[in-house]
Structures are given as structure tokens and as C-alpha cells.
Design a protein around this motif. Structure first.
Motif, PDB file in Angstrom:
ATOM      1  N   PHE A   1      12.138 -44.756 155.908  1.00 55.22           N
ATOM      2  CA  PHE A   1      12.473 -44.445 154.437  1.00 55.22           C
ATOM      3  C   PHE A   1      13.127 -43.099 154.119  1.00 55.22           C
ATOM      4  O   PHE A   1      13.929 -42.974 153.292  1.00 55.22           O
ATOM      5  CB  PHE A   1      11.023 -44.433 153.840  1.00 55.22           C
ATOM      6  CG  PHE A   1      11.056 -44.172 152.307  1.00 55.22           C
ATOM      7  CD1 PHE A   1      11.270 -45.425 151.482  1.00 55.22           C
ATOM      8  CD2 PHE A   1      10.996 -43.085 151.758  1.00 55.22           C
ATOM      9  CE1 PHE A   1      11.319 -45.181 150.210  1.00 55.22           C
ATOM     10  CE2 PHE A   1      11.013 -42.939 150.144  1.00 55.22           C
ATOM     11  CZ  PHE A   1      11.237 -44.071 149.349  1.00 55.22           C
ATOM     12  N   GLU A   2      12.463 -42.134 154.794  1.00 55.43           N
ATOM     13  CA  GLU A   2      13.240 -40.620 154.619  1.00 55.43           C
ATOM     14  C   GLU A   2      14.775 -40.728 154.981  1.00 55.43           C
ATOM     15  O   GLU A   2      15.500 -40.243 154.259  1.00 55.43           O
ATOM     16  CB  GLU A   2      12.411 -39.650 155.036  1.00 55.43           C
ATOM     17  CG  GLU A   2      11.207 -39.305 154.364  1.00 55.43           C
ATOM     18  CD  GLU A   2      10.175 -38.291 155.192  1.00 55.43           C
ATOM     19  OE1 GLU A   2      10.674 -37.861 156.283  1.00 55.43           O
ATOM     20  OE2 GLU A   2       9.214 -38.036 154.491  1.00 55.43           O
ATOM     21  N   ILE A   3      14.839 -41.344 156.340  1.00 53.03           N
ATOM     22  CA  ILE A   3      16.560 -41.320 156.581  1.00 53.03           C
ATOM     23  C   ILE A   3      17.121 -42.196 155.665  1.00 53.03           C
ATOM     24  O   ILE A   3      18.282 -41.609 155.343  1.00 53.03           O
ATOM     25  CB  ILE A   3      16.694 -42.002 158.041  1.00 53.03           C
ATOM     26  CG1 ILE A   3      15.843 -41.207 159.129  1.00 53.03           C
ATOM     27  CG2 ILE A   3      18.093 -42.190 158.413  1.00 53.03           C
ATOM     28  CD1 ILE A   3      15.713 -41.685 160.510  1.00 53.03           C
TER      29      ILE A   3
ATOM     30  N   THR B   1      18.774 -38.269 144.148  1.00 58.86           N
ATOM     31  CA  THR B   1      18.209 -37.514 145.281  1.00 58.86           C
ATOM     32  C   THR B   1      18.494 -35.954 145.433  1.00 58.86           C
ATOM     33  O   THR B   1      18.241 -35.365 146.346  1.00 58.86           O
ATOM     34  CB  THR B   1      19.130 -38.035 146.786  1.00 58.86           C
ATOM     35  OG1 THR B   1      20.253 -37.344 146.764  1.00 58.86           O
ATOM     36  CG2 THR B   1      19.026 -39.572 146.751  1.00 58.86           C
TER      37      THR B   1
ATOM     38  N   SER C   1      15.830 -29.672 158.905  1.00 59.38           N
ATOM     39  CA  SER C   1      16.160 -31.069 158.657  1.00 59.38           C
ATOM     40  C   SER C   1      14.823 -31.544 158.251  1.00 59.38           C
ATOM     41  O   SER C   1      13.815 -31.612 158.697  1.00 59.38           O
ATOM     42  CB  SER C   1      16.740 -31.616 159.876  1.00 59.38           C
ATOM     43  OG  SER C   1      17.988 -30.879 160.187  1.00 59.38           O
ATOM     44  N   LEU C   2      14.999 -32.845 157.641  1.00 64.52           N
ATOM     45  CA  LEU C   2      13.871 -33.508 156.900  1.00 64.52           C
ATOM     46  C   LEU C   2      13.302 -34.331 158.018  1.00 64.52           C
ATOM     47  O   LEU C   2      12.313 -34.347 158.270  1.00 64.52           O
ATOM     48  CB  LEU C   2      14.310 -34.260 155.984  1.00 64.52           C
ATOM     49  CG  LEU C   2      13.098 -35.270 155.247  1.00 64.52           C
ATOM     50  CD1 LEU C   2      12.482 -34.221 154.432  1.00 64.52           C
ATOM     51  CD2 LEU C   2      13.640 -36.022 154.375  1.00 64.52           C
ATOM     52  N   CYS C   3      14.206 -35.044 158.874  1.00 61.57           N
ATOM     53  CA  CYS C   3      13.711 -35.889 159.860  1.00 61.57           C
ATOM     54  C   CYS C   3      14.499 -35.548 161.114  1.00 61.57           C
ATOM     55  O   CYS C   3      15.846 -35.325 161.211  1.00 61.57           O
ATOM     56  CB  CYS C   3      14.093 -37.356 159.454  1.00 61.57           C
ATOM     57  SG  CYS C   3      13.870 -37.688 157.396  1.00 61.57           S
TER      58      CYS C   3
ATOM     59  N   MET D   1      16.486 -42.902 152.242  1.00 63.36           N
ATOM     60  CA  MET D   1      16.572 -42.606 150.884  1.00 63.36           C
ATOM     61  C   MET D   1      17.170 -41.227 150.752  1.00 63.36           C
ATOM     62  O   MET D   1      18.155 -40.881 149.915  1.00 63.36           O
ATOM     63  CB  MET D   1      15.128 -42.529 150.232  1.00 63.36           C
ATOM     64  CG  MET D   1      14.586 -43.878 150.268  1.00 63.36           C
ATOM     65  SD  MET D   1      15.579 -45.208 149.448  1.00 63.36           S
ATOM     66  CE  MET D   1      15.209 -44.696 147.782  1.00 63.36           C
ATOM     67  N   PHE D   2      16.953 -40.331 151.824  1.00 62.41           N
ATOM     68  CA  PHE D   2      17.401 -38.839 151.714  1.00 62.41           C
ATOM     69  C   PHE D   2      18.630 -38.779 152.486  1.00 62.41           C
ATOM     70  O   PHE D   2      19.336 -37.827 152.157  1.00 62.41           O
ATOM     71  CB  PHE D   2      16.222 -37.751 151.984  1.00 62.41           C
ATOM     72  CG  PHE D   2      15.076 -38.372 151.372  1.00 62.41           C
ATOM     73  CD1 PHE D   2      15.031 -38.686 150.168  1.00 62.41           C
ATOM     74  CD2 PHE D   2      13.889 -37.839 152.008  1.00 62.41           C
ATOM     75  CE1 PHE D   2      13.791 -39.105 149.389  1.00 62.41           C
ATOM     76  CE2 PHE D   2      12.622 -38.257 151.297  1.00 62.41           C
ATOM     77  CZ  PHE D   2      12.716 -38.764 150.072  1.00 62.41           C
TER      78      PHE D   2
ATOM     79  N   LEU E   1      20.663 -32.947 154.841  1.00 61.78           N
ATOM     80  CA  LEU E   1      20.643 -34.246 155.623  1.00 61.78           C
ATOM     81  C   LEU E   1      19.575 -34.439 156.801  1.00 61.78           C
ATOM     82  O   LEU E   1      19.288 -33.666 157.400  1.00 61.78           O
ATOM     83  CB  LEU E   1      22.052 -34.707 155.943  1.00 61.78           C
ATOM     84  CG  LEU E   1      23.151 -34.836 154.962  1.00 61.78           C
ATOM     85  CD1 LEU E   1      24.375 -35.139 155.409  1.00 61.78           C
ATOM     86  CD2 LEU E   1      22.708 -36.166 154.045  1.00 61.78           C
ATOM     87  N   PRO E   2      19.108 -35.573 157.122  1.00 66.62           N
ATOM     88  CA  PRO E   2      18.183 -35.715 158.180  1.00 66.62           C
ATOM     89  C   PRO E   2      18.900 -35.517 159.308  1.00 66.62           C
ATOM     90  O   PRO E   2      20.260 -35.652 159.524  1.00 66.62           O
ATOM     91  CB  PRO E   2      17.859 -37.221 158.056  1.00 66.62           C
ATOM     92  CG  PRO E   2      18.221 -37.524 156.546  1.00 66.62           C
ATOM     93  CD  PRO E   2      19.424 -36.796 156.012  1.00 66.62           C
TER      94      PRO E   2
ATOM     95  N   HIS F   1      21.357 -42.419 151.034  1.00 69.29           N
ATOM     96  CA  HIS F   1      21.734 -42.569 149.655  1.00 69.29           C
ATOM     97  C   HIS F   1      22.290 -41.234 149.231  1.00 69.29           C
ATOM     98  O   HIS F   1      23.355 -41.185 148.623  1.00 69.29           O
ATOM     99  CB  HIS F   1      20.470 -42.649 148.788  1.00 69.29           C
ATOM    100  CG  HIS F   1      20.030 -44.091 148.753  1.00 69.29           C
ATOM    101  ND1 HIS F   1      18.975 -44.660 147.889  1.00 69.29           N
ATOM    102  CD2 HIS F   1      20.503 -45.268 149.218  1.00 69.29           C
ATOM    103  CE1 HIS F   1      18.826 -45.868 147.810  1.00 69.29           C
ATOM    104  NE2 HIS F   1      19.817 -46.276 148.769  1.00 69.29           N
ATOM    105  N   LYS F   2      21.892 -40.178 149.850  1.00 68.86           N
ATOM    106  CA  LYS F   2      22.545 -38.728 149.337  1.00 68.86           C
ATOM    107  C   LYS F   2      23.748 -38.542 150.049  1.00 68.86           C
ATOM    108  O   LYS F   2      24.801 -38.157 149.317  1.00 68.86           O
ATOM    109  CB  LYS F   2      21.774 -37.580 150.060  1.00 68.86           C
ATOM    110  CG  LYS F   2      21.979 -36.277 149.427  1.00 68.86           C
ATOM    111  CD  LYS F   2      21.298 -35.028 150.072  1.00 68.86           C
ATOM    112  CE  LYS F   2      19.710 -35.334 149.892  1.00 68.86           C
ATOM    113  NZ  LYS F   2      19.465 -34.513 148.855  1.00 68.86           N
TER     114      LYS F   2
END
Lengths: 199, 461
Positions: free
Chosen positions: B370-372, A75, A11-13, B374-375, B450-451, B378-379
Motif C-alpha cells: 500500500f505504501e509503495i 500525497t 525512505s518510507l519503505c 500510494m506514496f 519516495l519509497p 501516486h506521488k
């Protein structure tokens, strides 16, 4: 494979940061490495010889197709400079096709059809590909590099892309960007877009 | 949705109940989103012009026209249907986008004045529903595109109080959304309130909000694109003092209802199109109408186009048959058969996760936020949710009433549990859905991307 498995480390965040991967073992001396090509988002945007999808172009700016991974929406770009733009994104993003800062920050699909136009900002209603080409040419001038003409003056037409890629479209519900319903003459409008007339 | 917690006994906004009032405003904005989206997805924005034209030619020839004349008329009218269907979709989507902006502006307002906004679990759970606190109560359905549904939209956005004729009686918390916001404004303008400037908000200049995208565009008969939102009609705003708070509310009201005393809405909810004069713009260049007038424009255009068809001497024509998918009224996932319900659950999981992520944006600043956004947001919204909304509508089922309908996004809040992360539950939902509907397998990697954000623990913040 359809099934996916949850893993907080991908996961990214918000998840636990992944543990550092072990250092790679060095390649044996003399092992050859295939050089990478520069990744760019469309026809006519290659900076070097042999850097289009086929690897056969002989000059900057003359390549036939993107080396960045094809994708069809905002994205979904893999990395810096690998996103298109035009149909989504804010005004600032829509001015920088192929020049996004990071992964997943591209605001639209790759490659960029000749028919695609921007929906916000200074370039609203105008060709996205021409904007991408303008940025490319500025970069080449700054780098003191010569460049050639793109195979298509206004970028790759949708029909040509479909013939090459099998199928291709960028996302959205508003219908075909080169739609021919009603009394429309697609060729006239493609020409207007190409010549930079604001829609 | 917590129905009308506010105003049960009180009729004015005070510093003591300001937080509840703003939360109510957030819930009003949220309540409109599934209604507009449901109707939006019932519209086929690019129907088959050849099919429309072909059937019209047949009807016209049957009524005595020559083939040449019939073909010319059919080409013209079928093009008008193409334009209308796309325009109706674009205008509704342009309103949805601004409702999401209003939700964010109200959330910024709450963050500055009363603490974290509550967004998860606030979509209407019972249908037909109503706007929290609106008086008189009027019922709102998740329904396909029709003049009747547009009348409901016009009531939601009405700048003037609705007539009570034929409507349920209820206590009078507020009569128009604008009036409700005016009460909040009055409280903010007349009290010296403390503003929290330390907690994150959704700010302008970060690419979070875009007034237009390809879904707010339609093409005219000459294929010229029209952009339905103006770039200067509104944006996110940082709420940090009285002026910025009032500015945020003004933006919401101007874009929504616009100015008061607009003629045209009849007491029975229909529209007098002869009285409608597009005059209420949100922007300096007068390119974007307020929501009320956007809907009035779609309504009156529908009537004009219907009259054209009905003057052809080919019988009564319901033009919606050319571009509106037959959808059920107020469906729930439990109504769907076992080959559709898991897909609907996944869709609702994604829909709810959007609110989970936006809530998290009010707890995280900088690049994490921002990451949550935009990614994640938005995604989820542009790629995943929109894609699965299209995919589910390829499925059909037989309703309890025996009608064959398209399965439609139900936009219900998915009840994420607390024992595992919402994202892990989302992946479980995906795996169950893809097992019954392999068409959606392309979404797997995107959901995995996804975050991973947690549910906000209620009452903790």
C-alpha cells in the motif's frame, strides 16, 4: 537548498529501519510550552476558538484559514486529517476531505477553494468544501459543540485565496477550475456549485 | 522492449506458452503508454483565448466583416477551440489511465497463472516502434497531436483487422489486440489451469485505481464539467480462478477496442466520419465510449471544427496552431543539448522508477505494498512526473534539422545500474538536473520522500 542527499533511513519503505532517536532531555521545571492548535484544512473547519491561521477567530466553524500546511497536490499532506480532496483519488477518498487517515493519504490540495469539485463518487461534480463542512458539522453535533457560520458560505473563493496567500492553485492540466472562457458566467456556476446542484 | 519473443513459430496460446503470451499482452499495454502520453503533452489544454480571438478578429475584418460581426464569430470559435483542446486532452488522458489499468490487470493475470510480471525495461527503445506481434506491422511515432497521429491511435485500438494495403508484410501472430486476448481467453477457458492465490496482486478497494481525476475532465462552452471515464466501466480485479481471469480480459478488451465490426476506419487509415456512430459504451449508463470510439470522436470533431474555420473565407486554417505545441518527432535524450539532457534523464528515471515500484508491488503485500503504491506510484506519477513534464516543455532547443522545438518528455527506460539502489541513482539524477535547471528544485524533497525499492533481479523470482 536544491541539492538533496540519499539516505536510506528517510525512505518510507524498503530501506533499513532508522535507529531509535535518543530520549529527549526533560524540560526544566516551570518551562512554558506553547499549546498547539488543531490542524484542519480550510476556512470554517476549526473546532475551537483561536484555531485558525491567524489565531483570532472566536468560535468553532468561523476561522478564516487552514492551520494544516498549505500544499497543492495529492500525497503531499503531512499527517492525519491534513489532506484536501476532490481532483484526484478514488471515490472513497473523495468523500472525506480533511479526514484522511495518515500522512500522504490526502487526495488533493489544502486549502480547498470554493470552486473545487469532486471527480468521483457520490459527490462527483459537487463542491468539495461543502462536503468538508458537512463532515465538520456532523463532528460538532456529535461532540455537542456549537459552531458559527464560515466567513464565506461556500468556502474561500480562489481569488480571495490568491489575495491572501500571494499565489495558490491545486494541480491538474484541465485548466482553471473557475474558468471563464466561452460564454461561461463564473458567478452563476459558482452559485450552482454552492447550492449543491450537480454539475 | 523485447520484440515479439512469443509467436515466432507458434500461432496459438497453449498452457505451455501462456506465460509468454500474457507477458506479451503486458508489453502491448506498456507500449501504448509513452505514445499516448507524448501526444498528450503536446496539447495546450488551456490556450490563450484572447490571443486566438484577437487574431481571428483581425483575419475576419481583413476579409470584409464588420468589427462587431468579427468579434462575435471570433468569440464563438475561440470558445470552441478552448473546449476542443481540453476535450482532446481529457479523452487521451482517460485512455492512458485505462491502459495503466490494463497493464495491472494483465499483470494480475500473469501473477495468478505464470509468475511475476516483468515491467521494467519494457517500454519501446527504438522509434518508430510497433506493437509486439501485431500483423500487419504498422509504425508508431512519438509525435505531436494531429489527425495523422490520431489515425495511428485508431489503428492501435482498431476492433477490426487492418487492411494490408501499403503496410509491411510480416508473419501473422495476431491481427487485433482483441483477437490476441481472445486467444489467451480460449486457452484459459479450455484448460484446467492452476491459479496461484498466494502471491500479491494489485487489488480493488484500496484506492490504487481511480477512473477519473481532474485531468480526465473537460468543460463545455457553458463551463459544465464532463467526466470522460465512467465509474462502473472497470476496476482492478483479483485473479484467482478461471472466471476472474476471463473477467479481467473482458474488461481490457471492452474498454479498448470494444466490439467488432465498427464502421468508419478506411483502408488508408483515415476515418469516414459519416459512418461513425458512437455506440460502443463500456458502462451500463452508456456514458463512456471504448478507446477506439473516443479517438474517432476527437478525430471527427477536429474535422468539423476545421471545416468551420475554413468556411470563413480567411484562407486555409490549420486549427492545431491554436493549441498544439511544436514538438520533434521521436526525440531521444541523446538529441538534447547539455542544458536539457540531465532534465530528460531525471524525467526518464522517474518514469522507469514507476515500473520498478509497480514490480515491487507484486512482491510485497499488505501495508508495504500500500505504501509503495500510494506514496510511491501516486506521488511519482501525479505530482513528480506530471510536474517535470510541464517543466521540461518550457525549454526549447534546435533540432538537427534546424527547427526550434520544445523539449518534450521522451519516456525512455532509464538504465538503472545494480551497484546502488535505484532511488540513490534517482537522487543523483536530480542533483545533476537541478544544477542545470534550478526551476525544478521544488522536486528535491518529493524525490527524497519516495519509497526505496530495489530492482527485481531477473530470473530470480
Amino acid at each position: 537548498m536544491a541539492i538533496v542527499n540519499y539516505n536510506p533511513n528517510v525512505s518510507l519503505c524498503g530501506g533499513t529501519p532508522p535507529a531509535p532517536a535518543p530520549a529527549p532531555q526533560g524540560a526544566a521545571p516551570g518551562t512554558s510550552v506553547t499549546p498547539s492548535v488543531e490542524l484542519h484544512v480550510c476556512m470554517g473547519l476549526n473546532a475551537c476558538k483561536g484555531h485558525d491561521r491567524n489565531g483570532t477567530n472566536n468560535c468553532a466553524g468561523t476561522g478564516y484559514c487552514a492551520t494544516a500546511q498549505q500544499h497543492n497536490c495529492q500525497t503531499l499532506n503531512n499527517c492525519r486529517g491534513q489532506g484536501g480532496c476532490g481532483l484526484y483519488g478514488d471515490a472513497e477518498q473523495q468523500l472525506i476531505p480533511g479526514a484522511n487517515e495518515c500522512a500522504w493519504q490526502g487526495s488533493c490540495a489544502v486549502p480547498i477553494q470554493a470552486e473545487r469539485f469532486s471527480t468521483l463518487g457520490e459527490n462527483a461534480g459537487k463542491s468539495v468544501w461543502l462536503q468538508a463542512r458537512k463532515l465538520f458539522e456532523q463532528r460538532m453535533v456529535k461532540a455537542n459543540r456549537s459552531y458559527g457560520k464560515a466567513p464565506y458560505k461556500c468556502g474561500p473563493p480562489q481569488n480571495w485565496l490568491v489575495s491572501v496567500l500571494g499565489s495558490y492553485d491545486s494541480c491538474g492540466n484541465s485548466g482553471d477550475k473557475r474558468c471563464s472562457f466561452g460564454f461561461n458566467d463564473p458567478e452563476v456556476h459558482a452559485k450552482e456549485l454552492c447550492e449543491g446542484k450537480k454539475e | 522492449m523485447s520484440q515479439n519473443l512469443f509467436f515466432k513459430k507458434e500461432s496459438e496460446v497453449t498452457p505451455a506458452n501462456l506465460g509468454d503470451a500474457i507477458q506479451q499482452a503486458i508489453e502491448i499495454e506498456i507500449a501504448t503508454i509513452p505514445v499516448y502520453l507524448y501526444t498528450y503533452y503536446s496539447i495546450n489544454r488551456s490556450p490563450d483565448q484572447d490571443a486566438i480571438s484577437g487574431s481571428l478578429v483581425q483575419e475576419l475584418v481583413k476579409s470584409g466583416k464588420s468589427v462587431a460581426d468579427a468579434s462575435a464569430i471570433a468569440l464563438d470559435l475561440s470558445a470552441e477551440i478552448m473546449v476542443y483542446a481540453n476535450k482532446a486532452g481529457a479523452l487521451i488522458m482517460s485512455v492512458v489511465i485505462e491502459e495503466m489499468l490494463h497493464m495491472a490487470l494483465s499483470s494480475n493475470l500473469k501473477q495468478a497463472l505464470a509468475g511475476l510480471p516483468d515491467l521494467v525495461g519494457k517500454s519501446p527503445s527504438v522509434w518508430p516502434t510497433c506493437l509486439p506481434g501485431h500483423e500487419p506491422v504498422f509504425w508508431i511515432n512519438k509525435a505531436g497531436f494531429s489527425l495523422k497521429q490520431l489515425e495511428t491511435f485508431l489503428k492501435i485500438e482498431s476492433p477490426d483487422p487492418l487492411a494490408d494495403v501499403g503496410l509491411l508484410q510480416a508473419p501473422i501472430p495476431y491481427k487485433t489486440i482483441g483477437q490476441f486476448y481472445d486467444m489467451i481467453k480460449e486457452c484459459i477457458a479450455t484448460n484446467d489451469l492452476p491459479y496461484n492465490t498466494h502471491s500479491p496482486q494489485l487489488l480493488p478497494g484500496k484506492g490504487y485505481y481511480a477512473q477519473n481525476n481532474i485531468d480526465t475532465v473537460y468543460y463545455d462552452k457553458d463551463h459544465k464539467p464532463h467526466f470522460t471515464n465512467a465509474e462502473d466501466s472497470g476496476d482492478l480485479l483479483y485473479v484467482f480462478d478461471r472466471d476472474s481471469a476471463l473477467h479481467a480480459i473482458t474488461c481490457i478488451v471492452d474498454q479498448g477496442e470494444g466490439t467488432k465490426d465498427v464502421p468508419g476506419l478506411n483502408p488508408d487509415g483515415s476515418v469516414d466520419c459519416t459512418a461513425i456512430v458512437p455506440a460502443d459504451f463500456d458502462d451500463k449508463d452508456k456514458k463512456e465510449l471504448c478507446h477506439f470510439e473516443k479517438f474517432a470522436q476527437i478525430y471527427c470533431h477536429y474535422k468539423t471544427l476545421s471545416n468551420k474555420f475554413n468556411s470563413l473565407d480567411i484562407g486555409v486554417v490549420d486549427i492545431s496552431k491554436y493549441f498544439v505545441t511544436k514538438v520533434p518527432l521521436n526525440p531521444l535524450t541523446v538529441d538534447y543539448p547539455s542544458n536539457i539532457a540531465p532534465v530528460s534523464d531525471l524525467l526518464n528515471g522517474i518514469y522507469t522508477y514507476l515500473f520498478v515500484m509497480v514490480e515491487n508491488c507484486y512482491m510485497k503485500a499488505g501495508s508495504t505494498q500500500f505504501e509503495i503504491f500510494m506514496f510511491g506510484v501516486h506521488k511519482s506519477m501525479i505530482f513528480i512526473l506530471n510536474s517535470i513534464c510541464g517543466d521540461i516543455m518550457k525549454l526549447t532547443y534546435t533540432t538537427p534539422q534546424g527547427e526550434v522545438c520544445a523539449a518534450v518528455p521522451t519516456f525512455e527506460d532509464y538504465p538503472f545500474g545494480l551497484l546502488s539502489s535505484p532511488k540513490s541513482q534517482l537522487i543523483d539524477l536530480y542533483n545533476t538536473a537541478v544544477a542545470v535547471y534550478p526551476t525544478i528544485s521544488y522536486l528535491g524533497p518529493r524525490i527524497l520522500d519516495l519509497p526505496d525499492v530495489p530492482l527485481k533481479i531477473r530470473g530470480k523470482f
